[in-house]
Design a protein around this motif. Structure first.
Motif, PDB file in Angstrom:
ATOM      1  N   LEU A   3      25.307  73.912  69.812  1.00  0.00           N
ATOM      2  CA  LEU A   3      24.949  72.971  70.890  1.00  0.00           C
ATOM      3  C   LEU A   3      26.282  72.308  71.279  1.00  0.00           C
ATOM      4  O   LEU A   3      26.964  71.707  70.430  1.00  0.00           O
ATOM      5  CB  LEU A   3      24.200  72.033  70.176  1.00  0.00           C
ATOM      6  CG  LEU A   3      23.336  71.015  71.439  1.00  0.00           C
ATOM      7  CD1 LEU A   3      22.288  71.970  72.024  1.00  0.00           C
ATOM      8  CD2 LEU A   3      22.589  69.949  70.828  1.00  0.00           C
ATOM      9  N   THR A   4      26.841  72.327  72.492  1.00  0.00           N
ATOM     10  CA  THR A   4      28.029  71.693  72.861  1.00  0.00           C
ATOM     11  C   THR A   4      27.970  70.535  73.455  1.00  0.00           C
ATOM     12  O   THR A   4      27.024  70.404  74.163  1.00  0.00           O
ATOM     13  CB  THR A   4      28.509  72.662  74.110  1.00  0.00           C
ATOM     14  OG1 THR A   4      28.926  74.005  73.481  1.00  0.00           O
ATOM     15  CG2 THR A   4      29.860  71.952  74.468  1.00  0.00           C
ATOM     16  N   VAL A   5      28.506  69.430  72.821  1.00  0.00           N
ATOM     17  CA  VAL A   5      28.481  67.993  73.018  1.00  0.00           C
ATOM     18  C   VAL A   5      29.974  67.441  73.654  1.00  0.00           C
ATOM     19  O   VAL A   5      30.962  67.740  73.233  1.00  0.00           O
ATOM     20  CB  VAL A   5      28.389  67.182  71.853  1.00  0.00           C
ATOM     21  CG1 VAL A   5      28.118  65.600  72.110  1.00  0.00           C
ATOM     22  CG2 VAL A   5      27.087  67.717  71.084  1.00  0.00           C
ATOM     23  N   VAL A   6      29.687  66.966  75.087  1.00  0.00           N
ATOM     24  CA  VAL A   6      31.007  66.542  75.616  1.00  0.00           C
ATOM     25  C   VAL A   6      30.678  64.863  75.734  1.00  0.00           C
ATOM     26  O   VAL A   6      30.266  64.408  74.517  1.00  0.00           O
ATOM     27  CB  VAL A   6      30.850  66.930  77.142  1.00  0.00           C
ATOM     28  CG1 VAL A   6      31.675  68.499  77.024  1.00  0.00           C
ATOM     29  CG2 VAL A   6      30.112  67.202  77.852  1.00  0.00           C
ATOM     30  N   ASN A   7      31.037  64.074  76.668  1.00  0.00           N
ATOM     31  CA  ASN A   7      30.707  62.831  76.692  1.00  0.00           C
ATOM     32  C   ASN A   7      30.288  62.438  78.201  1.00  0.00           C
ATOM     33  O   ASN A   7      30.819  62.920  79.156  1.00  0.00           O
ATOM     34  CB  ASN A   7      31.711  61.964  76.078  1.00  0.00           C
ATOM     35  CG  ASN A   7      33.027  62.137  76.983  1.00  0.00           C
ATOM     36  OD1 ASN A   7      33.007  60.891  77.788  1.00  0.00           O
ATOM     37  ND2 ASN A   7      34.166  62.603  77.021  1.00  0.00           N
ATOM     38  N   ASP A   8      29.850  61.251  78.183  1.00  0.00           N
ATOM     39  CA  ASP A   8      29.735  60.481  79.615  1.00  0.00           C
ATOM     40  C   ASP A   8      30.216  59.158  79.758  1.00  0.00           C
ATOM     41  O   ASP A   8      30.124  58.602  80.722  1.00  0.00           O
ATOM     42  CB  ASP A   8      28.251  60.751  80.104  1.00  0.00           C
ATOM     43  CG  ASP A   8      27.423  59.828  79.018  1.00  0.00           C
ATOM     44  OD1 ASP A   8      27.759  59.257  78.171  1.00  0.00           O
ATOM     45  OD2 ASP A   8      26.060  60.068  79.055  1.00  0.00           O
ATOM     46  N   THR A   9      30.771  58.493  78.471  1.00  0.00           N
ATOM     47  CA  THR A   9      31.583  57.430  78.431  1.00  0.00           C
ATOM     48  C   THR A   9      32.769  57.521  77.691  1.00  0.00           C
ATOM     49  O   THR A   9      32.619  57.607  76.522  1.00  0.00           O
ATOM     50  CB  THR A   9      30.541  56.439  77.910  1.00  0.00           C
ATOM     51  OG1 THR A   9      29.392  56.370  78.464  1.00  0.00           O
ATOM     52  CG2 THR A   9      31.232  54.764  77.877  1.00  0.00           C
TER      53      THR A   9
END
Length: 746
Positions: A221-227
């Motif tokens: 599961l690829t996890v980037v960010n939004d903050t």
């Protein structure tokens, strides 16, 4: 009556037996190299592993600039920060309102990660740590603490490269090595992944998206960010807090860092961010908890677990070994520079003293002396040796002690019918016994000792005995020089003799703790020898043993630089190994034998607290550490910083070259032989290290070292330029001696 076996069958049987013996010898020979070689290989492997986990082996710091987004699905570009491409059809997920997933990249770091964990624990908050495999392998205790305190672990590759530049094989290796580190550190695998240098989902492009698809196909599961807190810019604590705070109660994945530089602002920001957001109703939770999904952690068992533990343990060993090596390198650096500085200073003082106008030991000493020549199978060399003594400009008697030679050495000397030359025959008993026998037959109170393969100059005996005008002098060391210096090994030993031995002897002379009267050229007061019991058979270095005994008995031991003797040094690596192995082991035996001098009083205590530490440090310990200079040269060339490493190595070489040049100047030697000094430092030093290490092993394991008989050619140049090997003897065959006057005996 039985008939005798046919001659041919007998010869074949002898040849077969000889071949079996040679075969066993060939099998046994490498064993002496086995343990030192194993240690060197293990050291190299540990250094390579250390370079790998420090990202020095295949570091790739390239970061790809933005590319077009035409191949990226619109659902991803406009979706949430969690990208699930595991089923082939990508979908994205967002964090529910009033929930925050704090994520920390690039750790664990031994300085900042514990402080981050302390803050999270203080405020009862959980987070996700995307750890780099090389950091996790080096700090497994921090990974275990993360898991034990309820945090979630994700992968951030092993070495932090931009995966858009990498092949699928490299991507697989980065993931598998990252998982291996996690398994060894905490016994888990993780299904969470964050690509290095990633940001938001809308920043996916035609270069990074294929990587995300590929990794999704591998079950991640690829996890980037939004903050993005942008704490890596270090904008200030208030700016980090402001950028890490979501708007209007929205859920968020916040990007922070617990490694990669100074993270003091990040730690300080947590002190403001955590309580402030809690007041606003936020919950700090794990990613899978926020998504109501199963845990990302899977326990690792069986072979995979032990493989991970073995890897992490090997990394820990490599880190410790490297730390020890760095300390050792610092120690050897200080020792080398201190030794060279001391040698230069004291050698200069010695040269000024002996060359001072009007310097004398006392009234010129012209009374006759006895010269002892112990010999075992020295037919190749003995004639030139004896003739050089007869040409002496000092009155002498020559006593050749034949130690049971089988090549006619004694008969050859007798056939020469030279005046003042006697032959004493004895059964083979070894060099110390031969010398003691010679002392008993000597007529005079000063005894000169030499080897049967050594050539004296006409003035050597005279120069050697002048210091005995001082009644406090019990022994005098001469200046042994390499005669066969035309080969590469001979040139290296020539440098060693001039620089390592004779420059040392000048230093030890000034300090009053000369450790060794060389067997090739030395003189003793007979009274002094009798007081210490003569030449002892307790060690394999009887010359060092008796010299230390004389110091302890209160006698002065000095150096006569103009008493030159020309000796034949070993011409092959095998012979050199045998000689130096015996010297090293014998020196260690002598140090151990006289160890009580350290706690005694008077002359013995003075030598024990000055001489023994110097000998132990500079002849036993320092040479064992010296190869670290070359080991770190290789390490620096492979992993960097190459320029600084090469500069440091050449700096040490320059210091050695200066000392060598000064030693050559004092000995009036031609500087041309110093051309081979760099190669000597690279190759010869390693051989001496292995020899000394083998001596240590022999001593620590209680082994007994037998004398090694060295083959001599009799090719040493006499001072007048005439070879010591006559055509008749050359045609007669070999049978050269060992340069020690001693052979193995039961």
């Amino acid at each position: 009556m039985n008939s005798p076996a046919p001659r041919g069958r007998y010869d074949r049987s002898k040849r077969a037996a000889r071949k079996r013996k040679q075969s066993r010898s060939r099998l046994r020979l490498p064993m002496r190299y086995l343990l030192p070689s194993t240690l060197l290989v293990a050291l190299l492997v540990m250094l390579m592993l250390r370079g790998y986990v420090h990202n020095e082996f295949q570091a790739d710091h390239r970061v790809r600039p933005p590319a077009p987004t035409s191949q990226v699905p619109k659902e991803v570009l406009g979706g949430g920060p969690v990208i699930d491409a595991r089923a082939g059809v990508p979908r994205t997920l967002r964090i529910p309102d009033n929930r925050i997933v704090l994520t920390f990249d690039d750790g664990p770091d031994p300085v900042w990660t514990p402080k981050v964990l302390d803050k999270l624990k203080e405020y009862d908050a959980h987070a996700v740590f995307f750890v780099a495999g090389n950091m996790a392998a080096r700090h497994p205790d921090l990974v275990r603490r993360m898991v034990d305190e309820g945090h979630e672990i994700g992968l951030h590759t092993f070495g932090h490269p931009d995966l858009s530049y990498q092949t699928s094989e490299r991507i697989d290796r980065e993931l598998s090595q990252n998982q291996l580190a996690l398994a060894g550190a905490a016994g888990i695998r993780s299904s969470l992944f964050r690509p290095p240098y990633s940001s938001f989902s809308y920043a996916m492009d035609n270069k990074s998206w294929p990587v995300t698809e590929y990794i999704g196909g591998r079950g991640y599961l690829t996890v980037v960010n939004d903050t993005d807190s942008e704490d890596w810019k270090r904008p200030g604590v208030r700016a980090i807090v402001e950028r890490a705070t979501p708007k209007d109660g929205e859920g968020a994945i916040v990007l922070l860092h617990d490694s990669g530089g100074d993270r003091s602002q990040t730690v300080a920001a947590l002190d403001l961010l955590l309580p402030d957001l809690k007041k606003k109703g936020y919950t700090f939770t794990r990613l899978t908890t926020a998504l109501d999904a199963p845990s990302a952690h899977t326990p690792v068992t069986g072979f995979a677990l032990w493989k991970g533990k073995a890897f992490v343990s090997a990394v820990a060993v490599s880190e410790r070994i490297t730390g020890v090596l760095v300390v050792g390198l610092a120690v050897i650096g200080v020792l080398v520079l201190a030794r060279f500085g001391l040698m230069l200073l004291l050698s200069f003082a010695h040269a000024r003293k002996v060359r001072r106008k009007g310097f004398r030991w006392g009234d010129p000493l012209m009374r006759p002396v006895s010269v002892l020549v112990p010999a075992y199978n020295e037919r190749e060399c003995i004639e030139a040796t004896v003739r050089s003594l007869v040409a002496s400009d000092h009155p002498i008697e020559v006593i050749v002690i034949d130690d049971g030679s089988t090549d006619g050495t004694a008969g050859l000397v007798e056939a020469m019918r030279l005046p003042r030359v006697r032959v004493v025959r004895q059964q083979n008993a070894g060099k110390p016994a031969a010398l003691n026998n010679g002392i008993r037959h000597a007529r005079y109170d000063i005894v000169v000792m030499m080897d049967g393969d050594t050539v004296f100059e006409p003035s050597t005996v005279r120069e050697l005995v002048q210091p005995f005008a001082d009644p406090r002098v019990g022994a005098v060391a001469g200046n042994a020089k390499v005669g066969n210096r035309d080969s590469l090994i001979g040139a290296w030993q020539h440098i060693e003799y001039v620089m390592g031995f004779n420059l040392d002897r000048r230093m030890y002379d000034v300090l009053g703790c000369m450790p060794t009267i060389p067997g090739a050229v030395g003189a003793f007061r007979r009274e002094a020898l009798e007081r210490v019991g003569g030449m002892s058979e307790d060690t394999l270095a009887e010359d060092t043993d008796v010299t230390m005994a004389l110091h302890r008995d209160g006698w002065r031991v000095v150096y006569a630089e103009n008493a030159r003797a020309w000796t034949e040094a070993p011409e092959s690596v095998q012979q050199l190994w045998s000689q130096r192995y015996r010297w090293s082991y014998g020196t260690m035996q002598a140090i151990w034998k006289h160890r009580r001098a350290v706690i005694e009083r008077g002359p013995s205590g003075r030598f024990g607290r000055v001489g023994l530490p110097f000998v132990s440090l500079f002849m036993v310990v320092a040479p064992l550490l010296a190869p670290l200079i070359d080991v770190f040269l290789l390490y620096g060339l492979v992993f960097g910083p190459t320029a600084k490493t090469v500069a440091a190595w050449f700096g040490v070489l320059v210091v050695q070259a200066v000392c060598a040049a000064y030693a050559f100047r004092l000995d009036k030697e031609r500087m041309v032989h110093l051309i081979s000094l760099p190669l000597q430092q690279i190759l010869y030093r390693q051989l001496m290290y292995v020899v000394l290490l083998q001596s240590w092993i022999t001593a620590l394991t209680g082994g007994r070292l037998r004398w090694q008989k060295l083959r001599r050619t009799g090719a040493v140049e006499a001072p007048g330029g005439t070879s010591t090997r006559t055509p008749q003897r050359a045609a007669a065959g070999s049978g050269g001696g060992n340069g020690t006057g001693r052979r193995p005996h039961a």
